[in-house]
Scaffold this motif. Structure first.
Motif, PDB file in Angstrom:
ATOM      1  N   LEU A  42     -15.102  -8.227   1.686  1.00 32.41           N
ATOM      2  CA  LEU A  42     -14.362  -7.737   2.847  1.00 32.41           C
ATOM      3  C   LEU A  42     -13.381  -8.802   3.308  1.00 32.41           C
ATOM      4  N   ASP A  43     -12.104  -8.453   3.349  1.00 28.35           N
ATOM      5  CA  ASP A  43     -11.088  -9.365   3.873  1.00 28.35           C
ATOM      6  C   ASP A  43     -11.051  -9.298   5.395  1.00 28.35           C
ATOM      7  N   GLU A  44     -10.729  -8.120   5.905  1.00 29.68           N
ATOM      8  CA  GLU A  44     -10.656  -7.962   7.348  1.00 29.68           C
ATOM      9  C   GLU A  44     -10.588  -6.485   7.708  1.00 29.68           C
ATOM     10  N   VAL A  45     -10.915  -6.193   8.958  1.00 36.27           N
ATOM     11  CA  VAL A  45     -10.723  -4.861   9.525  1.00 36.27           C
ATOM     12  C   VAL A  45      -9.748  -5.019  10.684  1.00 36.27           C
ATOM     13  N   GLN A 160      -4.946  10.532  10.883  1.00 36.98           N
ATOM     14  CA  GLN A 160      -5.341   9.636  11.967  1.00 36.98           C
ATOM     15  C   GLN A 160      -4.202   9.465  12.960  1.00 36.98           C
ATOM     16  N   ALA A 161      -2.993   9.294  12.432  1.00 38.90           N
ATOM     17  CA  ALA A 161      -1.847   9.006  13.286  1.00 38.90           C
ATOM     18  C   ALA A 161      -1.527  10.158  14.238  1.00 38.90           C
ATOM     19  N   MET A 162      -1.976  11.372  13.900  1.00 38.20           N
ATOM     20  CA  MET A 162      -1.710  12.515  14.768  1.00 38.20           C
ATOM     21  C   MET A 162      -2.524  12.458  16.053  1.00 38.20           C
ATOM     22  N   THR A 163      -3.643  11.713  16.032  1.00 36.70           N
ATOM     23  CA  THR A 163      -4.500  11.653  17.218  1.00 36.70           C
ATOM     24  C   THR A 163      -4.683  10.243  17.756  1.00 36.70           C
ATOM     25  N   GLU A 164      -4.199   9.230  17.041  1.00 41.08           N
ATOM     26  CA  GLU A 164      -4.404   7.843  17.431  1.00 41.08           C
ATOM     27  C   GLU A 164      -3.069   7.111  17.502  1.00 41.08           C
ATOM     28  N   ASP A 165      -2.992   6.121  18.397  1.00 38.54           N
ATOM     29  CA  ASP A 165      -1.785   5.301  18.487  1.00 38.54           C
ATOM     30  C   ASP A 165      -1.618   4.426  17.244  1.00 38.54           C
ATOM     31  N   ARG A 166      -2.742   3.929  16.722  1.00 39.68           N
ATOM     32  CA  ARG A 166      -2.742   3.047  15.576  1.00 39.68           C
ATOM     33  C   ARG A 166      -3.868   3.474  14.640  1.00 39.68           C
ATOM     34  N   VAL A 167      -3.765   3.120  13.366  1.00 40.02           N
ATOM     35  CA  VAL A 167      -4.770   3.542  12.395  1.00 40.02           C
ATOM     36  C   VAL A 167      -5.644   2.354  12.016  1.00 40.02           C
ATOM     37  N   LEU A 168      -6.867   2.658  11.639  1.00 40.66           N
ATOM     38  CA  LEU A 168      -7.828   1.629  11.259  1.00 40.66           C
ATOM     39  C   LEU A 168      -7.691   1.332   9.770  1.00 40.66           C
ATOM     40  N   LEU A 169      -7.596   0.051   9.423  1.00 42.37           N
ATOM     41  CA  LEU A 169      -7.457  -0.366   8.036  1.00 42.37           C
ATOM     42  C   LEU A 169      -8.528  -1.389   7.694  1.00 42.37           C
ATOM     43  N   CYS A 170      -9.132  -1.210   6.543  1.00 38.98           N
ATOM     44  CA  CYS A 170     -10.133  -2.139   6.039  1.00 38.98           C
ATOM     45  C   CYS A 170      -9.584  -2.737   4.751  1.00 38.98           C
ATOM     46  N   ARG A 171      -9.301  -4.041   4.755  1.00 33.44           N
ATOM     47  CA  ARG A 171      -8.766  -4.731   3.577  1.00 33.44           C
ATOM     48  C   ARG A 171      -9.925  -5.212   2.707  1.00 33.44           C
ATOM     49  N   THR A 172      -9.880  -4.874   1.432  1.00 36.71           N
ATOM     50  CA  THR A 172     -10.928  -5.254   0.483  1.00 36.71           C
ATOM     51  C   THR A 172     -10.346  -6.158  -0.593  1.00 36.71           C
ATOM     52  N   ARG A 173     -11.004  -7.274  -0.837  1.00 33.94           N
ATOM     53  CA  ARG A 173     -10.542  -8.230  -1.841  1.00 33.94           C
ATOM     54  C   ARG A 173     -11.327  -8.036  -3.139  1.00 33.94           C
ATOM     55  N   ASN A 184      -6.770  -2.609  -4.802  1.00 32.67           N
ATOM     56  CA  ASN A 184      -7.086  -2.194  -3.435  1.00 32.67           C
ATOM     57  C   ASN A 184      -8.088  -1.049  -3.458  1.00 32.67           C
ATOM     58  N   LEU A 185      -9.093  -1.130  -2.619  1.00 34.04           N
ATOM     59  CA  LEU A 185      -9.955   0.011  -2.332  1.00 34.04           C
ATOM     60  C   LEU A 185      -9.691   0.376  -0.881  1.00 34.04           C
ATOM     61  N   ILE A 186      -9.106   1.535  -0.667  1.00 34.47           N
ATOM     62  CA  ILE A 186      -8.649   1.934   0.662  1.00 34.47           C
ATOM     63  C   ILE A 186      -9.476   3.116   1.147  1.00 34.47           C
ATOM     64  N   PHE A 187     -10.122   2.944   2.276  1.00 35.21           N
ATOM     65  CA  PHE A 187     -10.946   3.984   2.881  1.00 35.21           C
ATOM     66  C   PHE A 187     -10.163   4.575   4.041  1.00 35.21           C
TER      67      PHE A 187
END
Length: 204
Positions: A42-45, A160-173, A184-187
């Motif tokens: 896990l890089d960062e969320v 997500q963007a239709m209901t949220e100001d910003r989207v959640l991203l999980c960076r995987t190394r 990249n594994l993008i959830f």
């Protein structure tokens, strides 16, 4: 995602605790599948505006190999594995034990190797999410395609963007033979799954 989701160190740690088990399970499964060659960490969320998604995930506008899986269950979402063609060939070579011509179209056996990679990663990842939330999730049959990862991922986060100001991203190394590789594994959770994960994070 609204600005109050990841606004302090405690909230950031809570989100990392949500994703860390999924990454750990996926890493163990990938290591076993590749005989110890490939691992994940896990890089960062973090949260980002839709227009920042590609930069945040280091996605380019070049053609990529994509393995795409839908999240089965009553909440939905997507898992997208991306890599350039050279790295895709290296993975297939290590799995099949023979050289792959990077300029030729994929054979059925080569596509099957990529599909099984997606299935193994997706199953491990979503099994961990099931254990964490108590809601059952599973991966759809993987789709292997070549497309522009930047466009595919930006389209995927639009729900997500239709209901949220910003989207959640999980960076995987990803690392192969101890060296970082540009995979990249993008959830991308649906808004409903995102809300469940938010509640889980707030309870940690």
């Amino acid at each position: 995602m609204t600005a109050n989701v990841i606004n302090n160190a405690h909230a950031k740690r809570a989100w990392e605790q949500v994703f860390a088990p999924a990454i750990e399970k996926a890493s163990s499964a990938m290591s076993a599948w590749t005989h110890g060659e490939v691992t994940l960490a896990l890089d960062e969320v973090r949260e980002a505006a839709v227009e920042e998604v590609a930069v945040t995930l280091d996605l380019t506008d070049e053609l990529s190999t994509l393995v795409m899986l839908a999240v089965g269950g009553d909440l939905g979402g997507q898992l997208i594995l991306t890599f350039d063609r050279v790295n895709a060939c290296r993975l297939i070579e290590s799995l099949l034990g023979r050289d792959i011509d990077a300029t030729s179209a994929w054979s059925e056996l080569e596509i099957s190797a990529l599909q099984e990679t997606g299935n193994i990663l997706g199953s491990a990842y979503l099994n961990a999410m099931t254990a964490l939330t108590g809601r059952r999730f599973w991966p759809s049959p993987p789709l292997v395609t070549e497309d522009y990862a930047m466009s595919v991922v930006q389209q995927a986060v639009m729900s997500q963007a239709m209901t949220e100001d910003r989207v959640l991203l999980c960076r995987t190394r990803f690392s192969r033979l101890g060296q970082r590789v540009e995979w990249n594994l993008i959830f991308v959770p649906s808004p409903e799954l995102l809300e469940l994960l938010r509640e889980t994070a707030e309870g940690l």
